[in-house]
Enzyme design. Structure first.
Site, PDB file in Angstrom:
ATOM      1  N   GLU A 272      -2.016 -48.026  43.456  1.00 42.15           N
ATOM      2  CA  GLU A 272      -0.889 -47.513  44.231  1.00 42.15           C
ATOM      3  C   GLU A 272      -0.889 -48.052  45.666  1.00 42.15           C
ATOM      4  OE1 GLU A 272      -0.778 -43.286  44.038  1.00 42.15           O
ATOM      5  OE2 GLU A 272       0.118 -43.262  42.032  1.00 42.15           O
TER       6      GLU A 272
ATOM      7  N   ARG B 121       0.292 -51.673  36.035  1.00 38.18           N
ATOM      8  CA  ARG B 121       0.014 -50.766  34.931  1.00 38.18           C
ATOM      9  C   ARG B 121      -0.984 -51.423  34.004  1.00 38.18           C
ATOM     10  NH1 ARG B 121       1.165 -45.703  36.358  1.00 38.18           N
ATOM     11  NH2 ARG B 121       3.390 -45.328  36.803  1.00 38.18           N
TER      12      ARG B 121
ATOM     13  N   ALA C 153       7.551 -41.754  40.043  1.00 38.27           N
ATOM     14  CA  ALA C 153       7.265 -40.771  39.003  1.00 38.27           C
ATOM     15  C   ALA C 153       5.846 -40.262  39.157  1.00 38.27           C
ATOM     16  CB  ALA C 153       7.456 -41.392  37.613  1.00 38.27           C
TER      17      ALA C 153
ATOM     18  N   GLU D 152       5.519 -42.121  46.727  1.00 37.77           N
ATOM     19  CA  GLU D 152       5.579 -43.472  46.170  1.00 37.77           C
ATOM     20  C   GLU D 152       6.645 -44.347  46.810  1.00 37.77           C
ATOM     21  OE1 GLU D 152       3.658 -42.893  41.774  1.00 37.77           O
ATOM     22  OE2 GLU D 152       5.807 -43.278  41.878  1.00 37.77           O
TER      23      GLU D 152
ATOM     24  N   GLU E  97       6.783 -36.831  44.583  1.00 37.44           N
ATOM     25  CA  GLU E  97       6.553 -38.196  44.109  1.00 37.44           C
ATOM     26  C   GLU E  97       7.469 -39.193  44.815  1.00 37.44           C
ATOM     27  OE1 GLU E  97       4.131 -39.154  42.306  1.00 37.44           O
ATOM     28  OE2 GLU E  97       3.400 -37.167  41.728  1.00 37.44           O
TER      29      GLU E  97
END
Length: 216
Positions: A156, A76, A88, A109, A105
């Protein structure tokens, strides 16, 4: 009774937006914009507020049969590091049911789907500076399933997944070792339900109303 006519003893947020006399977009971003509203709060009371206009988001606390939470670790940039989080994503598909977005999601993910979803907790991470609202779902009956045709890119592409006992995650949150807002809210909501026992309200149905996300 408050001056705005809202009963003070009601222990619930009240969706009652004040009229907006003027709105201007003061910054257009890649994902979100910043707007400036002139708010007619009450007769003779007008003020300006700048805030981030947000699409809203969903997160999934996926709990397996061994009481382990499925976590992801993601870089992040605003936080300047790698955070353990719940799967999320944004509610940026027009007209999409939030639960459908949550399942997507989870597949994209974390490579999983779930047999059952229930809304666990709704939260506003920063109500003084953004209209963002997030619904965290509790997912059970996990099964491995990737999102067909989806390719992770950028940060990601380096997602790491891990299953961690729920109590261990809660302890790490209380130590200050885990700080992702949706993770903190979701796990503490789960622990609160367990602590309340029979006094906890029933889990809401997957299609439960979300009036706080009503358009303004």
């Amino acid at each position: 009774m408050s001056p705005t006519g809202i009963r003070d003893e009601v222990l619930a947020d009240v969706h009652d937006p004040r009229p907006v006399a003027e709105r201007a977009t003061v910054f257009e971003g890649h994902v979100w914009d910043v707007v400036r509203d002139a708010v007619d709060y009450a007769p003779g009371v007008r003020f300006q507020r700048d805030y981030v206009r947000h699409t809203g988001a969903v997160a999934v606390l996926a709990l397996d049969e061994q009481d382990r939470i499925l976590l992801i670790r993601q870089y992040r940039h605003p936080a300047g590091g790698f955070l353990w989080e719940l799967p999320a994503g944004l509610l940026d598909v027009a007209g999409e049911d939030p639960a459908v977005g949550a399942r997507r999601e989870l597949r994209e993910e974390a490579g999983h789907d779930a047999a059952v979803l229930h809304p666990l907790v709704d939260l506003r991470p920063s109500p003084g500076g953004s209209d963002e609202i997030i619904r965290v779902y509790l997912a059970t009956g996990l099964r491995a399933q990737d999102e067909e045709g989806f390719e992770r890119v950028d940060e990601e592409a380096d997602l790491v997944t891990r299953r961690v006992p729920a109590g261990e995650v809660a302890a790490a949150i209380l130590r200050g070792d885990l700080t992702s807002g949706t993770l903190v809210a979701g796990v503490l909501a789960l622990m609160a339900r367990r602590a309340l026992g029979a006094d906890a309200p029933p889990l809401r149905e997957v299609g439960a109303a979300w009036p706080a996300r009503a358009p303004r």
